[in-house]
Design a protein around this motif. Structure first.
Motif, short mmCIF file in Angstrom:
data_model
loop_
_atom_site.label_atom_id
_atom_site.label_comp_id
_atom_site.label_asym_id
_atom_site.label_seq_id
_atom_site.Cartn_x
_atom_site.Cartn_y
_atom_site.Cartn_z
N ILE A 193 0.91 -1.01 -0.10
CA ILE A 193 0.07 -0.10 0.05
C ILE A 193 0.93 1.22 -0.09
CG2 ILE A 193 -1.59 1.34 1.38
CD1 ILE A 193 -2.84 -1.41 2.48
N PRO A 194 0.75 2.25 -0.96
CA PRO A 194 1.58 3.44 -1.05
C PRO A 194 1.58 4.06 0.36
CG PRO A 194 0.28 3.21 -2.89
CD PRO A 194 -0.37 2.24 -1.93
N ASP A 195 2.81 4.55 1.03
CA ASP A 195 2.82 5.28 2.27
C ASP A 195 1.73 6.71 2.12
OD1 ASP A 195 4.49 3.34 3.03
OD2 ASP A 195 6.35 4.42 2.65
N GLY A 196 1.63 6.97 1.20
CA GLY A 196 1.07 8.46 0.87
C GLY A 196 -0.58 8.24 0.92
N ILE A 197 -0.90 6.90 1.29
CA ILE A 197 -2.27 6.63 1.16
C ILE A 197 -3.17 7.67 2.24
CG2 ILE A 197 -2.31 5.04 2.96
CD1 ILE A 197 -4.54 4.52 -0.06
N GLY A 198 -2.45 7.84 3.37
CA GLY A 198 -2.89 8.95 4.25
C GLY A 198 -3.09 10.31 3.89
N GLN A 199 -2.61 10.48 2.76
CA GLN A 199 -2.82 11.98 2.10
C GLN A 199 -4.12 12.19 1.41
OE1 GLN A 199 0.45 13.12 -0.34
NE2 GLN A 199 1.99 12.18 1.05
N LEU A 200 -5.15 10.98 1.54
CA LEU A 200 -6.22 11.17 0.85
C LEU A 200 -7.41 11.57 2.02
CD1 LEU A 200 -6.47 8.02 -1.28
CD2 LEU A 200 -6.20 10.39 -1.98
N PRO A 201 -7.69 13.21 2.21
CA PRO A 201 -8.13 13.45 3.44
C PRO A 201 -9.74 13.12 3.45
CG PRO A 201 -7.78 15.08 1.91
CD PRO A 201 -7.18 14.13 1.13
N ASN A 202 -10.21 12.80 2.33
CA ASN A 202 -11.67 12.71 2.39
C ASN A 202 -12.19 11.26 2.10
OD1 ASN A 202 -12.32 15.47 2.40
ND2 ASN A 202 -11.50 15.80 0.43
N ILE A 203 -11.40 10.49 2.17
CA ILE A 203 -11.46 9.01 1.97
C ILE A 203 -12.44 8.52 3.15
CG2 ILE A 203 -9.56 7.95 3.01
CD1 ILE A 203 -10.96 6.95 -0.48
N GLN A 204 -13.70 8.00 2.73
CA GLN A 204 -14.40 7.24 3.62
C GLN A 204 -14.68 5.72 3.66
OE1 GLN A 204 -18.26 9.25 3.15
NE2 GLN A 204 -17.22 11.51 3.69
N TYR A 205 -14.51 5.28 2.18
CA TYR A 205 -14.48 3.82 2.10
C TYR A 205 -13.27 3.20 1.41
CZ TYR A 205 -16.73 -0.49 0.22
OH TYR A 205 -17.27 -1.74 -0.17
N LEU A 206 -12.50 2.45 1.87
CA LEU A 206 -11.48 2.06 1.24
C LEU A 206 -11.48 0.49 1.34
CD1 LEU A 206 -8.63 2.10 -0.09
CD2 LEU A 206 -7.69 2.48 2.18
N SER A 207 -11.46 -0.42 0.22
CA SER A 207 -11.39 -1.79 0.15
C SER A 207 -10.16 -2.19 -0.82
CB SER A 207 -12.81 -2.33 -0.32
OG SER A 207 -12.67 -3.73 -0.36
N LEU A 208 -9.41 -2.85 -0.29
CA LEU A 208 -8.36 -3.67 -1.21
C LEU A 208 -8.23 -5.02 -0.89
CD1 LEU A 208 -5.40 -0.93 -0.32
CD2 LEU A 208 -6.94 -0.80 -2.10
N ALA A 209 -9.55 -5.62 -0.32
CA ALA A 209 -9.31 -6.99 -0.18
C ALA A 209 -9.39 -7.97 -1.00
CB ALA A 209 -10.77 -7.34 0.77
N GLY A 210 -8.79 -8.95 -0.94
CA GLY A 210 -9.04 -9.90 -2.29
C GLY A 210 -8.02 -9.89 -3.21
#
Length: 772
Positions: free
Chosen positions: A250-267
């Motif tokens: 997972i990119p380290d910068g994932i925390g820079q998406l301030p408005n993200i409410q739903y994140l699914s990387l499963a499977g």
């Protein structure tokens, strides 16, 4: 605008004619909205039609979920002022695109078009190019696999904000040469999930639009790493990339998406540790990263700022969980899945703090120890409880579980069964040590669909409540000590009935063969008596190809081909009738052999008489047939050679005679499928020669017995001689090779004598037993 308002407006005659042309191709079998058309003077008063209150021009047509069949005539797009068209979730089977559709003379006002949920094929999307005002387009579920230029077609819509092409069987998406043709700069929503895409996400894909707030590419075959350009989507609220073939971390910068409410990387096949920056997603409500190859530690620091987290799914993760015993999370979850993770042996204490939990999955998580008071309180309030395959213990008979879905199977619970609220739908207590009878309060489970009590120590008359469970589809009470009779009244929706391995008595009721949805019936290993009912077998699922559009989900013990299988679902096309090991008598009804889709039939170990009818050759789906250990007689019908899918056959220990029909399938089984039928011959048994047949005809039963005694006597004398010879001449066998050869000879003679005597003894009991 109300219908009364519409009646004050006289609709445009041209619009009315267009609507009637559209209506001609439709079969409104449910007498829905469109059946009211023509019953009112003005078309603006027709159900589903909305007009401008001043001009009388049709502006909206909403016919979703109306069970409409027949043809969609796209002449409806000729309505000049139509701005909203919803035909979703109907049963149309054809699309008619008039040639004039490509030459619309007016500027289209249509901004909303929904054709989703319609099982149709569409060869191209050329017809959408004139719809320049379109902002919302949903074609989900329509088969577009023949449309190779869908990207270009979509890019001609300059106003498009929302595009949903879910499950359209699209197989080409974005390659470098085609990027320049795609204009996504205005997109806000893009859902291309569950198609047949197989590509690597180009790094520039997320440079095409910065306004995107909803992106779903789930359920495809997308591979490669998650591109860094993803971080450009600062407005993104929903990112769904689950169930692809993504690799890397997972990119380290994932925390820079301030408005993200739903994140699914499963499977996916993502690996490495979870970046600490994920803890910066303070707006996130849904986080699903299970079913990957992640490793490393995960602790409360990961979640310390996730104040709004509502749903967390870490299923099948290899994390080392390092939570302090006294940790109180900053969130209150409604959904939590930690199945197939190493949580045990002690139940995670922080879960007790989650007062809003509606669903908790902790199956196969190694839990054995719980804080009883806190745990019982937790179980009583959760609606969806999945604790399968742990080592939990205790007596929960005093609890009242309020869950709709309750799975406590494969644990070590003892005592009587707990009480269940009337809202219970799916209940699985199999593979435990529950005892006693089914609680009287269970008669109120009017919504119950699935019940599995397999392999406990339960007893009593289990089926007294069965007539109250009118919604029941799957009943599994196998491997207990239940008694009583099978009730006459049962749920008409039953698909699976498993009463195997109990002490049920009495006759098999006629009603059980009138359940049109049933495809799996297992009454084996009980004390049922009487004959198999002769009636009209209304078992539709065993006569025609299954009409049930889904698998029956649950845990089942399935016996077929002489083997036991443990499965998590049963396909309605895997049809089974197992009445073995009871006290059934009489002839096998001809109606049973008319179930041409039946795949497994087991009537073994009963007292059935009669012959196998010729119509058995019509059961061409048959894969497993066991009629052994009965009193069936007559010849094996020649039609059985037509059973080309037969993989298991046992006709042993009956009174069949004549020659085994010659056919590839019947000769593929070894002699054990036919043994102990004294008058049966032919491959794979001994050949039926003329001399043998004449000898059998000339030999009386008394002669056969004399021959048997004589044969046994000779064999006994042979063994006696061999033993005596060993005592006298033992010194001659000091050489090891000779000694071993002699022992093998003695063992072989002894085995032959034993087999011969046992076969003769079985034949004696069958021919001379009282009542035979």
């Amino acid at each position: 605008m109300s219908i009364n308002d519409h009646r004050l407006v006289q609709c445009n005659e041209k619009d009315k004619e267009t609507l009637l042309i559209f209506k001609k191709g439709i079969n409104d079998s449910s007498n829905g909205k469109i059946s009211t058309w023509l019953t009112e003077k003005y078309c603006c008063a027709w159900e589903g039609v909305h007009c401008d209150n001043v001009t009388g021009r049709v502006t909206e047509l909403d016919l979703h979920y109306q069970n409409l069949k027949g043809e969609i005539n796209f002449s409806i797009l000729q309505l000049e002022f139509l701005s909203y068209l919803d035909l979703s979730n109907n049963e149309f089977d054809m699309i008619n695109i008039p040639a004039t559709q490509h030459n619309i003379t007016h500027a289209s006002n249509l901004f909303y078009l929904d054709l989703s949920g319609i099982d149709l094929h569409m060869d191209n999307l050329h017809w959408i190019t004139p719809l320049s005002s379109l902002k919302y387009l949903n074609l989900s579920g329509i088969d577009l696999h023949k449309e190779t230029n869908w990207l270009q077609a979509v890019s001609t819509l300059p106003s498009l904000l929302e595009l949903q092409l879910l499950n359209c069987k699209l197989n080409n998406f974005m390659t470098n040469p085609s990027i320049k043709y795609l204009n996504m700069s205005s997109f806000v929503t893009l859902d291309l999930s569950h198609n047949n895409f197989s590509f690597q996400l180009p790094n520039g894909i997320f440079n095409l639009t910065k306004d995107l707030n909803y992106l779903s590419l789930s359920g495809n075959n997308i591979h490669g790493e998650i591109p860094s350009s993803l971080l450009n989507l600062q407005n993104l609220r929903v990112l769904d990339l689950e169930y692809n073939q993504l690799q890397g971390s997972i990119p380290d910068g994932i925390g820079q998406l301030p408005n993200i409410q739903y994140l699914s990387l499963a499977g996916n096949m993502l690996s490495g540790s979870i970046p600490s920056t994920i803890g910066n997603l303070s707006s996130i409500q849904y986080l699903s990263i299970g079913y990957n190859n992640f490793s490393g530690e995960i602790s409360e620091k990961t979640f310390s700022r996730l104040y709004n987290l509502d749903s967390l799914d870490l299923t099948e993760s290899k994390f080392v969980f390092q939570f302090d015993f006294d940790w109180v999370p900053p969130f209150q979850l409604q959904y939590l899945s930690l199945s197939d993770t190493n949580q045990g042996p002690t139940f995670p204490s922080w879960i007790y703090t989650q007062k809003s939990l509606q669903l908790l999955q902790l199956s196969r998580s190694g839990i054995a120890l719980v804080d009883r008071n806190k745990f019982w309180s937790l179980m009583e309030r959760i609606k969806y409880v999945y604790f399968s395959n742990n080592s939990m213990t205790g007596d929960i008979s005093n609890l009242t579980l309020k869950g709709r879905h309750i799975a406590l199977d494969h644990n070590n619970f003892t005592g009587e069964l707990p009480h269940i609220s009337p809202m219970g739908v799916r209940v699985d207590f199999s593979f435990n040590f529950f005892s006693g009878s089914i609680p009287l309060s269970w008669k109120n489970l009017k919504h119950l669909h699935y019940l599995n009590l397999w392999s406990n120590k339960l007893s009593g008359e289990a089926l007294v409540h069965l007539s109250n469970w009118k919604q029941l589809k799957s009943l599994n009470l196998g491997e207990n000590k239940f008694s009583g009779t099978i009730p006459i009244k049962m749920s008409q929706h039953l698909e699976v009935v498993i009463l195997r391995g109990n002490q049920f008595t009495g006759d098999i009721p006629l009603h059980i063969f009138d359940l049109s949805d049933m495809f799996h019936l297992d009454l084996a290993h009980n004390n049922l008596s009487g004959s198999i009912p002769k009636c009209v077998y209304n078992l539709t699922q065993m006569i025609t190809i299954s009409t049930i559009p889904y698998m029956t989900i649950g845990k089942f013990e399935w016996f077929t081909k002489g083997q036991e299988y443990y499965v998590d679902f049963i396909n309605p096309n895997r049809t089974t009738i197992d009445l073995s090991a009871n006290n059934l008598s009489g002839e096998v009804p001809l109606e049973l052999f008319q179930l041409v889709q039946l795949q497994t039939l087991n009537l073994s170990y009963n007292n059935l008489i009669g012959t196998i009818p010729k119509m058995i050759g019509g059961m061409k789906s048959m894969e497993s047939l066991d009629l052994s250990n009965n009193k069936l007689s007559g010849e094996i019908p020649q039609s059985m050679v037509l059973l080309n899918f037969l993989g298991y056959l046992n006709l042993s220990c009956n009174n069949f005679d004549g020659k085994i029909p010659i056919g590839t399938q019947l000769q593929s089984f070894d002699a054990s499928s036919y043994i102990d039928n004294p008058k049966l011959c032919g491959a794979p048994l001994n050949n039926c020669t003329t001399n043998e047949e004449n000898h059998k005809n000339a030999t009386s039963p008394e002669d056969e017995d004399d021959d048997s005694i004589r044969e046994s006597l000779y064999l006994g004398m042979g063994v006696g001689f061999a033993v005596g010879f060993l005592g006298i001449c033992g010194s001659l066998f000091l050489i090891r090779k000779w000694r071993h050869a002699f022992y093998r000879f003695v063992d072989g003679v002894g085995d032959k004598l034993y087999v011969t005597l046992m076969v003769k003894l079985n034949r004696f009991h069958r021919n001379y037993a009282p009542g035979s």
